[in-house]
Design a protein around this motif. Sequence first.
Motif, PDB file in Angstrom:
ATOM      1  N   ALA A 172     -10.665  -0.824 -12.506  1.00  0.00           N
ATOM      2  CA  ALA A 172      -9.375  -1.060 -13.431  1.00  0.00           C
ATOM      3  C   ALA A 172      -8.365   0.590 -12.712  1.00  0.00           C
ATOM      4  O   ALA A 172      -7.723  -0.014 -11.892  1.00  0.00           O
ATOM      5  CB  ALA A 172      -9.520  -0.612 -15.214  1.00  0.00           C
ATOM      6  N   ALA A 173      -9.873   1.420 -11.636  1.00  0.00           N
ATOM      7  CA  ALA A 173      -9.282   2.203 -11.260  1.00  0.00           C
ATOM      8  C   ALA A 173      -9.046   2.389 -10.048  1.00  0.00           C
ATOM      9  O   ALA A 173      -7.489   2.412  -9.628  1.00  0.00           O
ATOM     10  CB  ALA A 173     -10.374   3.218 -11.046  1.00  0.00           C
ATOM     11  N   ARG A 174      -9.515   1.047  -9.390  1.00  0.00           N
ATOM     12  CA  ARG A 174      -8.634   0.960  -7.927  1.00  0.00           C
ATOM     13  C   ARG A 174      -7.276   0.225  -8.574  1.00  0.00           C
ATOM     14  O   ARG A 174      -6.619  -0.077  -7.135  1.00  0.00           O
ATOM     15  CB  ARG A 174      -9.921  -0.066  -7.021  1.00  0.00           C
ATOM     16  N   LEU A 183     -12.592   5.769  -5.032  1.00  0.00           N
ATOM     17  CA  LEU A 183     -13.988   6.331  -5.516  1.00  0.00           C
ATOM     18  C   LEU A 183     -15.359   7.021  -4.560  1.00  0.00           C
ATOM     19  O   LEU A 183     -15.209   6.493  -4.528  1.00  0.00           O
ATOM     20  CB  LEU A 183     -13.907   4.970  -6.567  1.00  0.00           C
ATOM     21  N   GLY A 184     -15.616   8.120  -5.501  1.00  0.00           N
ATOM     22  CA  GLY A 184     -16.531   8.499  -4.927  1.00  0.00           C
ATOM     23  C   GLY A 184     -16.276  10.011  -4.410  1.00  0.00           C
ATOM     24  O   GLY A 184     -14.939  10.421  -4.657  1.00  0.00           O
ATOM     25  N   GLY A 240     -15.859   9.008 -16.263  1.00  0.00           N
ATOM     26  CA  GLY A 240     -15.829  10.147 -15.568  1.00  0.00           C
ATOM     27  C   GLY A 240     -15.379   9.544 -14.739  1.00  0.00           C
ATOM     28  O   GLY A 240     -15.980   7.864 -13.722  1.00  0.00           O
ATOM     29  N   VAL A 241     -14.412   9.782 -13.756  1.00  0.00           N
ATOM     30  CA  VAL A 241     -14.164   8.644 -12.232  1.00  0.00           C
ATOM     31  C   VAL A 241     -13.352   9.624 -11.564  1.00  0.00           C
ATOM     32  O   VAL A 241     -13.077  10.777 -11.549  1.00  0.00           O
ATOM     33  CB  VAL A 241     -12.887   7.974 -12.442  1.00  0.00           C
ATOM     34  N   ASP A 242     -14.316   9.631 -10.105  1.00  0.00           N
ATOM     35  CA  ASP A 242     -14.183  10.443  -8.797  1.00  0.00           C
ATOM     36  C   ASP A 242     -13.008   9.504  -7.744  1.00  0.00           C
ATOM     37  O   ASP A 242     -13.935   8.308  -7.876  1.00  0.00           O
ATOM     38  CB  ASP A 242     -14.982  10.779  -8.243  1.00  0.00           C
ATOM     39  N   VAL A 243     -12.476  10.227  -7.793  1.00  0.00           N
ATOM     40  CA  VAL A 243     -10.740   9.422  -7.017  1.00  0.00           C
ATOM     41  C   VAL A 243     -10.239   9.915  -5.806  1.00  0.00           C
ATOM     42  O   VAL A 243     -10.503  11.334  -5.928  1.00  0.00           O
ATOM     43  CB  VAL A 243      -9.889   9.173  -7.538  1.00  0.00           C
ATOM     44  N   GLU A 244     -10.725   9.678  -4.602  1.00  0.00           N
ATOM     45  CA  GLU A 244      -9.257  10.150  -3.945  1.00  0.00           C
ATOM     46  C   GLU A 244      -8.537   9.875  -3.914  1.00  0.00           C
ATOM     47  O   GLU A 244      -8.228   8.395  -3.310  1.00  0.00           O
ATOM     48  CB  GLU A 244     -10.037   9.750  -1.724  1.00  0.00           C
ATOM     49  N   ILE A 245      -7.337  10.303  -3.388  1.00  0.00           N
ATOM     50  CA  ILE A 245      -5.507   9.939  -3.571  1.00  0.00           C
ATOM     51  C   ILE A 245      -5.205   9.705  -2.450  1.00  0.00           C
ATOM     52  O   ILE A 245      -5.685  10.864  -1.239  1.00  0.00           O
ATOM     53  CB  ILE A 245      -4.283  10.765  -4.573  1.00  0.00           C
ATOM     54  N   GLU A 246      -3.795   9.068  -2.235  1.00  0.00           N
ATOM     55  CA  GLU A 246      -3.541   9.125  -0.928  1.00  0.00           C
ATOM     56  C   GLU A 246      -2.092  10.104  -1.344  1.00  0.00           C
ATOM     57  O   GLU A 246      -2.313  10.522  -1.899  1.00  0.00           O
ATOM     58  CB  GLU A 246      -2.300   7.514  -0.937  1.00  0.00           C
ATOM     59  N   ARG A 279      -4.086   5.878 -18.644  1.00  0.00           N
ATOM     60  CA  ARG A 279      -3.707   4.745 -19.832  1.00  0.00           C
ATOM     61  C   ARG A 279      -4.244   3.614 -19.149  1.00  0.00           C
ATOM     62  O   ARG A 279      -4.341   2.074 -20.498  1.00  0.00           O
ATOM     63  CB  ARG A 279      -1.777   4.427 -19.123  1.00  0.00           C
ATOM     64  N   HIS A 280      -4.942   3.000 -18.094  1.00  0.00           N
ATOM     65  CA  HIS A 280      -4.824   1.957 -17.324  1.00  0.00           C
ATOM     66  C   HIS A 280      -6.580   1.647 -17.650  1.00  0.00           C
ATOM     67  O   HIS A 280      -7.202   1.034 -18.414  1.00  0.00           O
ATOM     68  CB  HIS A 280      -4.349   1.407 -16.132  1.00  0.00           C
ATOM     69  N   VAL A 281      -7.554   2.452 -16.946  1.00  0.00           N
ATOM     70  CA  VAL A 281      -8.938   2.681 -17.949  1.00  0.00           C
ATOM     71  C   VAL A 281      -9.563   2.380 -18.973  1.00  0.00           C
ATOM     72  O   VAL A 281     -10.207   0.994 -18.724  1.00  0.00           O
ATOM     73  CB  VAL A 281      -9.287   3.580 -16.683  1.00  0.00           C
ATOM     74  N   PRO A 282      -9.054   2.374 -20.250  1.00  0.00           N
ATOM     75  CA  PRO A 282      -9.440   2.377 -21.531  1.00  0.00           C
ATOM     76  C   PRO A 282      -8.572   1.267 -21.847  1.00  0.00           C
ATOM     77  O   PRO A 282      -9.634   0.427 -22.509  1.00  0.00           O
ATOM     78  CB  PRO A 282      -8.794   4.040 -21.505  1.00  0.00           C
ATOM     79  N   SER A 283      -7.684   0.814 -21.516  1.00  0.00           N
ATOM     80  CA  SER A 283      -7.202  -0.117 -21.737  1.00  0.00           C
ATOM     81  C   SER A 283      -8.228  -1.278 -21.582  1.00  0.00           C
ATOM     82  O   SER A 283      -8.041  -1.928 -22.415  1.00  0.00           O
ATOM     83  CB  SER A 283      -5.654  -0.409 -21.658  1.00  0.00           C
ATOM     84  N   ALA A 284      -7.987  -1.482 -20.274  1.00  0.00           N
ATOM     85  CA  ALA A 284      -8.779  -2.379 -19.553  1.00  0.00           C
ATOM     86  C   ALA A 284     -10.658  -2.174 -20.078  1.00  0.00           C
ATOM     87  O   ALA A 284     -10.814  -3.643 -20.496  1.00  0.00           O
ATOM     88  CB  ALA A 284      -9.461  -2.329 -17.979  1.00  0.00           C
TER      89      ALA A 284
END
Length: 164
Positions: free
Chosen positions: A62-64, A72-73, A110-116, A130-135
């Motif tokens: 979902a995070a991707r 991620l990571g 907990g989510v570790d992300v690299e952003i653009e 919004r998206h991750v908990p919903s999924a």
Amino acid sequence: MTSATPPVSPTPPPGTPPPPGTPPPGTPPRPAPTPPDPTAGAPVEGTTEVMPAVVQKVSAFAAREIPGVVALGGSSASRALGAVRQSVTGNTENVAGVRVEMEGDTARLGVDVEIEYGVGARDLVRALRRHVPSAVEEIAGVTVTALDIKITDVHLPGGDPVEV
């Protein structure tokens, strides 16, 4: 003196509508109703347990899905180590950067992300929350009580391509 009763006609005179509830002429007869099945819809006893790995996998996927999440990571080095681990173990499920603490049917993530580069961090974090908990709730049936997000890196234009 006896009065004669006229004979009863088995069919009504032409132009007379059929009695209510009577099917139109030429309609095949309806089959007899099926008796209700006493076991239909009866609940089946048992337990259901969703494993943390399921919640982790759904969270990672979902995070991707959020535009602007490059990977991620942690840093590029830790993702490279993850790629080596994946090639050694053969596990194609990359869930690095996702932590799950389960308690019954609730989870803290907990989510570790690299952003653009160029993507607004606040908007991206709002979309993740919004998206991750919903999924997770829809797919795994687990209620997410918290989602802690760490932005670990920014992917710069022209930088090394990243495998998500």
